[in-house]
Design an enzyme around this catalytic site. Structure first.
Site, PDB file in Angstrom:
ATOM      1  N   ASP A   8     -12.953  -0.723  -5.532  1.00  0.00           N
ATOM      2  CA  ASP A   8     -13.189   0.377  -6.471  1.00  0.00           C
ATOM      3  C   ASP A   8     -12.548   0.129  -7.832  1.00  0.00           C
ATOM      4  OD1 ASP A   8     -14.715   1.777  -4.712  1.00  0.00           O
ATOM      5  OD2 ASP A   8     -13.218   3.301  -4.232  1.00  0.00           O
ATOM      6  N   TYR A  61     -28.134  14.577   3.556  1.00  0.00           N
ATOM      7  CA  TYR A  61     -27.752  15.101   2.242  1.00  0.00           C
ATOM      8  C   TYR A  61     -28.224  16.545   2.184  1.00  0.00           C
ATOM      9  CZ  TYR A  61     -26.783  10.305   0.908  1.00  0.00           C
ATOM     10  OH  TYR A  61     -26.265   9.022   0.844  1.00  0.00           O
ATOM     11  N   LEU A  63       3.650  -0.283  -5.972  1.00  0.00           N
ATOM     12  CA  LEU A  63       3.944  -1.130  -7.123  1.00  0.00           C
ATOM     13  C   LEU A  63       4.446  -0.237  -8.244  1.00  0.00           C
ATOM     14  CD1 LEU A  63       3.566  -4.043  -8.432  1.00  0.00           C
ATOM     15  CD2 LEU A  63       1.477  -3.087  -9.398  1.00  0.00           C
ATOM     16  N   GLN A  88     -15.262   3.385   7.932  1.00  0.00           N
ATOM     17  CA  GLN A  88     -14.240   2.595   7.248  1.00  0.00           C
ATOM     18  C   GLN A  88     -12.892   2.694   7.940  1.00  0.00           C
ATOM     19  OE1 GLN A  88     -14.157   3.094   3.016  1.00  0.00           O
ATOM     20  NE2 GLN A  88     -12.142   2.166   2.765  1.00  0.00           N
ATOM     21  N   GLU A  99       0.856  -1.180   0.000  1.00  0.00           N
ATOM     22  CA  GLU A  99       0.000   0.000   0.000  1.00  0.00           C
ATOM     23  C   GLU A  99       0.894   1.233   0.000  1.00  0.00           C
ATOM     24  OE1 GLU A  99      -2.214   3.046   0.041  1.00  0.00           O
ATOM     25  OE2 GLU A  99      -3.270   1.118  -0.105  1.00  0.00           O
TER      26      GLU A  99
END
Length: 550
Positions: free
Chosen positions: A301, A219, A142, A118, A35
């Site tokens: 995602d 919202y 990476l 999260q 990561e």
């Protein structure tokens, strides 16, 4: 340059990557995760984990309780509405009492919806993965990737320099923009980027505006901005998301401006606000044309970017990681043939697209009418997308006449192949458990008490012959059907049997007695696992079906 060797390399330390690493390590499959960021997120990000994701995580000892503890430390309920501000006297309520609206789930699953941010869940998964032996490398990126028919070769980089990693398979959980997806030239569809949002984490006394021990998600649509505010997130602060307009960037959101925006969002012009952190993210709707390229698998995602409206993006990413873990484990340990991995794309991509489209439709409902043009309509019954989706692939033996549907009503389960195995209350030596508690490790053969011995004998032989982790259970003999619902919910009569996969999905069933259970069960498992040619136990497979180490 020295080369490191690992069966699975995971790129990305979000929900999909961490769940994959955790479940692989739990199955004793060596895994390395890289990561680029220094740690997991400090912003709350996605909020809430659905019961289906919890079902997949709960076999790992301690995870379900830890998730429940996070939610217990935050609150007991959640409300969602559309309003001008938190002070709006007439909010348009979407969910006024989440506990009440989700009460029906207790008849469907023992797993609860978890209202947690999260950031907290990522920290939990990181700790659990490392505890189980996963090699997690943060501040590591990476740099390049090559693959051949035998594996992938990755160049990774951290502060100490470059390293080469050779892996059998790679899980690309590298986010919405997914450099790996671009590198491998994977076509995408969808509406693309829908806009950018500035996320403002702040501290303020909101007493009188929000209820204690309750998460409030509003919202916001007012004359100053559109966005969303979430209070009671469990990270010691609240979050305001403001949709950027025109050429705005994160640099335009000074601390003073952020504080003013919080005052507009709360409807309190004199509110004392302390801005803790700001970041920006893209809201998008992007769907790749495939979840697999060679030995690379996309998840999270990278596989389905969706607006946050509906709260299923995080849960879907967690499910991806858990799903890949059990499929990779079966192939790496030789329990399934290599072609079995094609079933990941066949099963998960339709669900990812359906969920992303549903979230896009939810976004349209929450937008001003003029901005909704071209958006899909919301699902008639969102419960199916929550915990009632169906799979179709070579890892499912559909019955004649199956309608091919990918959604069903989980409130009226029938146990047909391709469906999530239904919840049935069982008694085990005086303790009440669920059929769901039986799933997660390997395959499970559920046999009706009539003819149960023939099925369990067949299961024992096939287990040894194919080298499988297969548990055999006779309902109303070893485990008692407390409410008498097994036959109805699983669609079997006296002498029938049902084969359930490690992910808790029905792979095949025999509604009635079979004249040759051994031949039938072996044929079924060979077809499901791409094991048409007789094979010995896979290399490195320990007696309990896990990957041997050392």
């Amino acid at each position: 340059m020295d080369e490191e060797r690992v069966p699975v390399l995971v790129v990305g330390g979000g929900y999909a990557g961490l769940s994959a690493a955790t479940l692989l390590a739990w199955r004793d499959v060596p895994v390395m995760l890289v990561e680029k960021h220094a740690s997991t997120s400090i912003q709350p990000k996605a909020f809430g984990v659905g019961p289906r994701a919890v079902e997949l995580l709960r076999p790992v000892a301690g995870l379900e309780q830890a998730l429940a503890d996070i939610w217990a430390g935050i609150g007991e309920n959640m409300r969602i509405a559309i309003a001008k501000s938190l002070s709006d006297p007439n909010p348009n309520m979407i969910i006024s009492d989440e506990v009440e609206e989700l009460a029906f789930l207790t008849d469907i699953t023992p797993a609860a919806h978890v209202g947690a941010p999260q950031a907290e869940i990522e920290r939990l998964l990181r700790h659990k993965a490392e505890e189980l032996g996963a090699d997690l490398r943060f501040s590591t990126e990476l740099v390049s990737l090559d693959q051949d028919q035998d594996g992938v070769t990755a160049l990774i980089r951290d502060a100490s320099g470059d390293r080469i990693v050779r892996a059998d398979y790679l899980v690309a959980a590298d986010g919405y923009r997914s450099p790996l997806r671009a590198l491998l030239n994977v076509p995408t569809s969808g509406k693309g980027e829908l806009g950018r949002t500035c996320s403002i984490m702040f501290d303020a006394d909101l007493t009188g505006l929000v209820r204690e021990r309750e998460v409030t998600l509003w919202y916001l649509q007012n004359d100053v901005f559109t966005g969303v505010i979430v209070t009671g997130t469990g990270v010691g602060s609240h979050v305001l998301g403001v949709n950027l307009s025109g050429s705005e960037t994160l640099a335009d959101f000074t601390e003073e401006r952020c504080a003013d925006l919080v005052r507009v969002a709360t409807g309190l012009p004199d509110l004392d606000v302390r801005v803790l952190d700001t970041t920006s993210f893209a809201m998008a709707h992007v769907l790749p044309d495939t979840y697999r390229v060679g030995r690379v698998f996309f998840a999270g995602d990278a596989a389905h970017t969706m607006p946050p409206t509906g709260g299923q993006g995080g849960s879907t990413a967690l499910q991806d990681g858990c799903d890949l873990a059990w499929r990779l484990w079966l192939v790496i340990t030789g329990q399934a043939g290599p072609a079995f991995l094609d079933t990941y794309d066949a099963e998960r991509r339709p669900i990812g697209a359906l969920t992303a489209d549903a979230q896009l439709a939810n976004l349209g409902v929450r937008m001003p009418p003029a901005a909704r043009v071209g958006y899909p309509e919301p699902l008639d019954d969102p419960v199916g997308a929550l915990i009632g989706f169906r799979y179709h692939s070579t890892a499912i033996l559909d019955e004649p006449g199956d309608d091919g549907s990918i959604l069903e009503d989980p409130r009226v389960p029938d146990g047909r192949p391709g469906s999530r195995a239904p919840h049935v209350v069982l008694d085990w030596e005086g303790q009440r458990i669920s059929t769901i508690d039986l799933f997660g490790s390997g395959f499970v053969l559920l046999a009706d008490r009539e003819g149960g011995q023939a099925w369990t004998d067949a299961g024992r032989v096939v287990k040894e012959r194919l080298g499988l982790l297969l548990t055999r259970v006779v309902v109303d003999e070893e485990l008692m059907d407390v409410e008498g619902r097994f036959r109805e919910r699983y669609g079997v009569s006296g002498g029938g049997a049902v084969l359930v996969r490690p992910d808790g999905y029905v792979a095949w069933r025999s509604p009635h007695p079979d004249p040759d259970p051994l031949a039938t069960l072996e044929d079924v498992l060979r077809r499901l696992l791409n094991r048409q040619v007789p094979a010995l136990t896979g290399p490195g497979l320990s007696p309990d079906g896990r990957a041997a180490t050392g």
